[in-house]
Design an enzyme around this catalytic site. Structure first.
Site, PDB file in Angstrom:
ATOM      1  N   HIS A 175       2.238  -2.315  -9.430  1.00 13.85           N
ATOM      2  CA  HIS A 175       3.083  -1.351  -8.699  1.00 13.85           C
ATOM      3  C   HIS A 175       2.422  -0.949  -7.382  1.00 13.85           C
ATOM      4  O   HIS A 175       3.084  -0.840  -6.354  1.00 13.85           O
ATOM      5  CB  HIS A 175       3.262  -0.060  -9.523  1.00 13.85           C
ATOM      6  CG  HIS A 175       4.006  -0.218 -10.804  1.00 13.85           C
ATOM      7  ND1 HIS A 175       3.412  -0.003 -12.026  1.00 13.85           N
ATOM      8  CD2 HIS A 175       5.297  -0.543 -11.063  1.00 13.85           C
ATOM      9  CE1 HIS A 175       4.317  -0.176 -12.987  1.00 13.85           C
ATOM     10  NE2 HIS A 175       5.459  -0.516 -12.436  1.00 13.85           N
TER      11      HIS A 175
ATOM     12  N   GLU B 271       7.537 -10.041  -8.359  1.00 17.36           N
ATOM     13  CA  GLU B 271       8.037 -11.324  -8.879  1.00 17.36           C
ATOM     14  C   GLU B 271       7.767 -11.466 -10.376  1.00 17.36           C
ATOM     15  O   GLU B 271       8.282 -12.363 -11.017  1.00 17.36           O
ATOM     16  CB  GLU B 271       7.390 -12.488  -8.123  1.00 17.36           C
ATOM     17  CG  GLU B 271       7.931 -12.647  -6.723  1.00 17.36           C
ATOM     18  CD  GLU B 271       7.333 -13.825  -5.989  1.00 17.36           C
ATOM     19  OE1 GLU B 271       6.295 -14.349  -6.446  1.00 17.36           O
ATOM     20  OE2 GLU B 271       7.885 -14.194  -4.946  1.00 17.36           O
TER      21      GLU B 271
ATOM     22  N   SER C  20       3.360  -2.415 -17.445  1.00 20.32           N
ATOM     23  CA  SER C  20       3.157  -1.121 -18.111  1.00 20.32           C
ATOM     24  C   SER C  20       3.086  -1.308 -19.620  1.00 20.32           C
ATOM     25  O   SER C  20       2.412  -0.562 -20.327  1.00 20.32           O
ATOM     26  CB  SER C  20       4.304  -0.171 -17.773  1.00 20.32           C
ATOM     27  OG  SER C  20       4.435  -0.085 -16.381  1.00 20.32           O
TER      28      SER C  20
END
Ligand code: PAF
Length: 280
Positions: free
Chosen positions: A39, A150, A188
């Protein structure tokens, strides 16, 4: 400096209206929180490209087809705000649920075709939830640019399609997958892996690299695929949903990388669903 956290759309709009008035570009990085370096690489790309940057954190209930998955999804808002502090972004939009889905909300954005395969099959309704929330976040932030990884390549293509089809004036940037040192794609969900499973998880990428190398040298795909599935199952991956080559543009199934394509995989390890894809 910790960026301001905005929970109301009206507060976000006060800021974005000012930025638009002064002709500034606005980059949005949509996330569901539990931020990792993947992120943060999107945030860095947005900072490099845009005058203003907003990161959104919203665990979108509409994209979870499994209630337990939604319940267990990691939520680490304080930590996320701390991680974002060093980027000097302009706002973190953490909308209260009713700011995204007010009472009587009844609209769904649905992208056909691209969502008929892979995660669209194994997670029914998932992409309708993604497309709906992304459309809302694009319109709420009035961003000129959006940044997606991606790692979720199918999602990236779905988002590109909806922005084009709905004439949303936004440029969608796809950014490379960021990997752990052992090759595991950052996600995550990796936080949900037990220590034992975490050690095994990079095998998925290793096997994918082996296949990509083989087909790159002209070997037939299917025997490579079958051998990789056997090794993954022996290592404890218990549900390999797909391991296949698909075209980048329309995600159509290929038996060899005859055009610009990627190898896509989804597999469960100790109850955690891992997805990955690599260019061939
Ligand atoms: O990739 C994600 O984290 C989510 O699917 C997104 C794009 C933030 C929409 O909820």
């Amino acid at each position: 400096m910790t960026p301001p956290i905005l929970r109301k759309l009206a507060d976000l709009r006060v800021k974005t209206a000012k930025w638009h008035k002064s002709g500034e570009t606005i980059g949005v990085v949509p996330t569901m929180g539990a931020l990792h370096d993947g992120h943060l690489s999107l945030v860095a790309a947005a900072k490099k490209t845009c005058d203003r940057v907003v990161t959104t954190i919203f665990v979108n209930p509409k994209q979870f087809n499994n209630p337990d998955d939604l319940k267990n999804y990691p939520r680490t808002e304080e930590d996320d705000a701390r991680k974002l502090a060093r980027f000097g972004i302009d706002a973190v939009y953490v909308p209260d649920p009713d700011q995204v889905y007010p009472e009587r909300f009844s609209t769904t954005v649905s992208v056909a075709g691209l969502t008929d395969v892979m995660d669209g099959v194994f997670r029914p309704g998932h992409f309708d939830g993604v497309a709906t929330v992304v459309t809302k976040l694009f319109l709420q932030t009035a961003a000129t640019d959006a940044f997606f990884g991606e790692k979720d390549f199918q999602q990236l293509q779905v988002v590109r399609r909806l922005a084009k089809d709905l004439d949303i004036p936004i440029t969608v940037h796809g950014c490379p997958t960021i990997r752990e040192i052992d090759g595991l794609a950052m996600s995550s969900r990796n936080l949900l892996l037990s220590d034992r499973a975490r050690v095994k998880a990079p095998l998925l990428f290793e096997e994918m690299e082996g296949i990509a190398e083989g087909v790159g040298q002209g070997e037939a795909f299917e025997p490579l695929q079958q051998a990789a599935i056997r090794r993954l199952e022996n290592a404890g991956f218990n549900k390999i949903e797909y391991l296949e080559i698909r075209a980048n543009d329309d995600l159509s199934l290929l038996d060899a990388p005859s055009r610009s394509s990627r190898l896509f995989a989804s597999a469960f390890l100790a109850g955690v669903r891992l997805i990955d894809n690599i260019a061939i």
